[in-house]
Design a protein around this motif. Sequence first.
Motif, mmCIF file in Angstrom:
data_model
loop_
_atom_site.group_PDB
_atom_site.id
_atom_site.type_symbol
_atom_site.label_atom_id
_atom_site.label_comp_id
_atom_site.label_asym_id
_atom_site.label_seq_id
_atom_site.Cartn_x
_atom_site.Cartn_y
_atom_site.Cartn_z
ATOM 1 N N UNK A 50 19.540 -6.933 6.025
ATOM 2 C CA UNK A 50 18.571 -6.819 7.095
ATOM 3 C C UNK A 50 18.849 -7.895 8.139
ATOM 4 N N UNK A 51 18.584 -7.590 9.400
ATOM 5 C CA UNK A 51 18.851 -8.538 10.482
ATOM 6 C C UNK A 51 17.659 -9.457 10.724
ATOM 7 N N UNK A 52 17.949 -10.711 10.939
ATOM 8 C CA UNK A 52 16.929 -11.701 11.273
ATOM 9 C C UNK A 52 16.511 -11.529 12.732
ATOM 10 N N UNK A 53 15.274 -11.784 13.016
ATOM 11 C CA UNK A 53 14.805 -11.754 14.398
ATOM 12 C C UNK A 53 15.668 -12.698 15.233
ATOM 13 N N UNK A 59 21.538 -22.460 14.680
ATOM 14 C CA UNK A 59 22.970 -22.756 14.521
ATOM 15 C C UNK A 59 23.408 -22.771 13.056
ATOM 16 N N UNK A 60 22.504 -23.188 12.162
ATOM 17 C CA UNK A 60 22.823 -23.253 10.737
ATOM 18 C C UNK A 60 23.145 -21.878 10.156
ATOM 19 N N UNK A 61 22.667 -20.819 10.803
ATOM 20 C CA UNK A 61 22.952 -19.463 10.317
ATOM 21 C C UNK A 61 24.424 -19.107 10.468
ATOM 22 N N UNK A 62 25.148 -19.858 11.293
ATOM 23 C CA UNK A 62 26.566 -19.588 11.542
ATOM 24 C C UNK A 62 27.457 -20.696 10.968
ATOM 25 N N UNK A 63 26.921 -21.488 10.056
ATOM 26 C CA UNK A 63 27.591 -22.706 9.591
ATOM 27 C C UNK A 63 27.714 -22.720 8.073
#
Length: 225
Positions: A50-53, A59-63
């Motif tokens: 599922x996609x987050x809003x 930035x931590x979501x890409x780290x």
Amino acid sequence: MRKAYIVTVALFALAFSLASASDPDPLQDFCVALKDYSDYKSAVFVNGKFCKNPKLVKPEDFFFKGLNIAGNTENKVGSNVTTVNVDTLLGLNTLGISLARIDFAPYGENPPHTHPRGTEILVVLEGTLFVGFVTSNPDNRLFTKTLKKGDVFVFPVGLIHFQFNVGKTNAIAISGLSSQNAGVITIADAVFGSNPPINPNVLTKAFQLDKNVVEELQKEFGVEK
């Protein structure tokens, strides 16, 4: 004449789009459809995540941190795979990529396995690896290469492949995969360590082995290994 040309082009474009259309590739082993859509409580999984809003993305979501740390290779095969996929780096969702660090003890191996949902490209950072893959039936051709530091090798999607450290020192490799969740099926574990076990008579016939040998292999690779 011009209208006829436009109509013809439009029809070709429509035909091409229909001909090239296809279902999205699966991002997990299976995704069973709901027969009754009113049964919303069981509608837990989607093809992927599922996609987050977007407004809540950080930035931590890409780290991901820690790929510089060596994995523990003190096991039967002498290797360790540190995976960076959508489960550990949420920002990979829908992007179609992931990677892994593979550590090898001297003479350790990443045993024969497949990635059902991704092609793998591997680069050696340290050490010397003997790698290869086997093509599908009926040819079952074996392609192998000895790789040294800086060398790159590609393993096509779904084909059985392996990496073996032929050196007396540790080896390190980084693999990129063409899926956010490429999956992995280790052949020996899947065949001889399935849960519940495959009927020994099936494996005896398939591998042309004595039944006692099959049962010993199932004990070795079974759930309680």
